[in-house]
Design a protein around this motif. Structure first.
Motif, PDB file in Angstrom:
ATOM      1  N   LEU A  84      40.202  31.931  33.379  1.00 13.08           N
ATOM      2  CA  LEU A  84      39.628  31.601  34.676  1.00 13.08           C
ATOM      3  C   LEU A  84      38.320  32.364  34.829  1.00 13.08           C
ATOM      4  CD1 LEU A  84      42.638  31.635  37.166  1.00 13.08           C
ATOM      5  CD2 LEU A  84      41.092  29.719  36.783  1.00 13.08           C
ATOM      6  N   LEU A  97      35.481  33.647  37.575  1.00 18.56           N
ATOM      7  CA  LEU A  97      35.176  33.867  38.989  1.00 18.56           C
ATOM      8  C   LEU A  97      33.709  34.237  39.123  1.00 18.56           C
ATOM      9  CD1 LEU A  97      36.457  34.108  41.869  1.00 18.56           C
ATOM     10  CD2 LEU A  97      36.608  36.567  41.428  1.00 18.56           C
ATOM     11  N   PHE A 119      35.089  29.653  41.714  1.00 16.96           N
ATOM     12  CA  PHE A 119      35.754  29.803  40.428  1.00 16.96           C
ATOM     13  C   PHE A 119      35.767  28.485  39.687  1.00 16.96           C
ATOM     14  CE2 PHE A 119      39.313  28.137  42.828  1.00 16.96           C
ATOM     15  CZ  PHE A 119      40.047  27.414  41.900  1.00 16.96           C
ATOM     16  N   CYS A 159      43.147  31.534  42.915  1.00 15.84           N
ATOM     17  CA  CYS A 159      42.301  30.499  42.318  1.00 15.84           C
ATOM     18  C   CYS A 159      43.121  29.253  42.019  1.00 15.84           C
ATOM     19  CB  CYS A 159      41.631  31.024  41.046  1.00 15.84           C
ATOM     20  SG  CYS A 159      40.501  32.395  41.343  1.00 15.84           S
ATOM     21  N   VAL A 208      42.014  26.439  47.715  1.00 16.21           N
ATOM     22  CA  VAL A 208      41.780  27.859  47.464  1.00 16.21           C
ATOM     23  C   VAL A 208      42.227  28.675  48.669  1.00 16.21           C
ATOM     24  CG1 VAL A 208      39.893  27.488  45.848  1.00 16.21           C
ATOM     25  CG2 VAL A 208      39.402  27.668  48.279  1.00 16.21           C
ATOM     26  N   GLN A 244      42.184  32.815  50.229  1.00 19.96           N
ATOM     27  CA  GLN A 244      41.872  34.227  50.125  1.00 19.96           C
ATOM     28  C   GLN A 244      42.646  34.949  51.223  1.00 19.96           C
ATOM     29  OE1 GLN A 244      39.333  32.018  50.620  1.00 19.96           O
ATOM     30  NE2 GLN A 244      38.478  32.397  52.633  1.00 19.96           N
TER      31      GLN A 244
END
Length: 407
Positions: A166, A168, A179, A221, A225, A227
């Motif tokens: 992945l 970022l 990402f 991710c 998405v 956070q």
């Protein structure tokens, strides 16, 4: 001549991998080109372990050059025809030029796991991850959707050759995050993230971000998405104006606070995250380790293998890329040095006679010499053109065919 074996006086055949382990560091240290040392690490697991200790962290010199106009003012410009990158060895004070036609007409910086991030100056601003020793390239989505493409910074969850990798990205001017996976056509953005993000890190299988107030974000991710702000007790005196970095040390997540005064580094504070009590604990000693801070990547390392790195010290470099693209004359001479956590004193590394300290720098840790077997070969670009500079380059293909390390 290279035949895959060495002949002793008794004419008995000895495998390259069976050379006495005591003489290997002596041989490797005689090699001036870091590419040669790296390729030695492809021979076998033993050679890899020794080559890893021989290759120190380098300073990656920016390909953005400096010039002085008729008024004596310093400015910066990027040569479009440069086909190499320069690594400065802080152990020997030598600069190594690596032939890389892939960086022509590109701005580049360091990334994680020893790969470079390259961004084409011209639209649509193609983006690649590049191994400077093998010249393997991994395609990423273009940077055309970003307002300031050259301010893009990326970290990866693993080596880009791993199919599970992945990537970022953090955009410095906007403080936003995105990402992708190698081969994706576009970036997936974290919406409404704010504009005060300082650093990102991959820690124990997860991405984290920290802002200027020391707030820690857990980044998921996936789609959609997500956070999540971790419910941490804030650091009372931490205010805007500090630069924060996330570093892993001995399995712990550290917050390193870079204190500044009038654009100059004045000191550092280090905190360790207590995951149980959900607060930051002040750290006064990091033992026989050093921390290397930079915009491209921040790492910790044991100092035993590398001379000229002092224990319990924080090494920092100028990481203000804004000055290069806005023509601001912020000289980084007093922003490159190390902070001794034992004495609380700063010692500057620069030699005013050397122009390397007058450019943007990145710490660059050479990639581990491991060849991954992966199924996503369609995202790998290999440049076959160009001159081969060393005799190790000539035998590289036979070495790789002869031996492929296990993952």
């Amino acid at each position: 001549m290279f035949s895959g074996t060495l002949h002793s006086v008794s004419m008995a055949q000895v495998q390259w991998s069976d050379l006495p382990v005591e003489i290997l560091p002596i041989i490797f240290q005689k090699l001036k080109d870091p590419c040669d040392v790296y390729r030695c690490g492809l021979v076998c697991v033993l050679w890899k372990s020794i080559a890893t200790t021989i290759l120190p962290p380098f300073l990656l010199l920016s390909n953005v050059g400096m010039f002085k106009d008729e008024t004596g003012t310093f400015h910066f410009e990027a040569p479009l025809n440069k086909q190499s990158c320069s690594l400065f060895n802080t152990q020997t004070n030598e600069t190594h030029e690596i032939f890389l036609p892939e960086v022509e007409k590109c701005w580049f910086s360091s990334s994680s796991f020893g790969w470079l991030l390259t961004i084409c100056f011209e639209p649509p601003h193609e983006v690649h991850l590049l191994n400077p020793f093998t010249r393997d390239r991994i395609r990423l989505p273009s940077a055309s959707e970003f307002r300031w493409p050259c301010e893009l910074r990326v970290i990866t969850s693993t080596t880009p050759l791993n199919p599970t990798c992945l990537v970022l990205a953090i955009r410095h001017f906007e403080g936003a995050l995105a990402f992708c996976r190698p081969g994706d056509k576009s970036w997936t953005c974290f919406e409404d993230f704010g504009r005060c993000d300082n650093d990102v890190a991959f820690y124990k299988g997860e991405f984290y971000a920290v802002n200027t107030f020391g707030h820690l974000f857990h980044l998921h991710c996936n789609i959609p998405v997500v956070q999540k702000v971790l419910p941490l007790l804030s650091i009372e005196f931490l205010q805007r104006g500090h630069l924060n970095y996330l570093v892993e040390l001995d399995g712990n997540l550290l917050l390193v606070v870079r204190n500044t005064k009038k654009l100059s580094t004045s000191g550092f504070d280090v905190y360790e995250l207590d995951w149980v009590e959900k607060w930051w604990i002040k750290v006064k000693n990091i033992g026989n380790n050093a921390i290397l801070l930079g915009t491209g990547s921040s790492i910790s390392l044991p100092v035993g293998h590398f001379r000229n790195f002092k224990a319990n010290c924080i090494y920092f470099i100028s990481d203000n890329l804004t000055s290069f693209f806005l023509k601001m004359d912020l000289m980084p001479l007093d922003n490159t040095g190390f902070y001794d956590m034992t004495t609380g004193q700063i010692e500057y590394l620069h030699d005013q006679a050397s122009l390397i300290w007058l450019s943007s720098l990145n710490w660059f840790v050479p990639p581990s010499p491991v060849m991954y077997k992966q199924n996503s070969a369609d995202v790998i670009c290999r440049e076959e053109k160009g001159m081969v500079k060393s005799w190790f380059s000539k035998i590289r293909r036979s070495l790789l065919n002869w031996y492929t390390p296990k993952i």
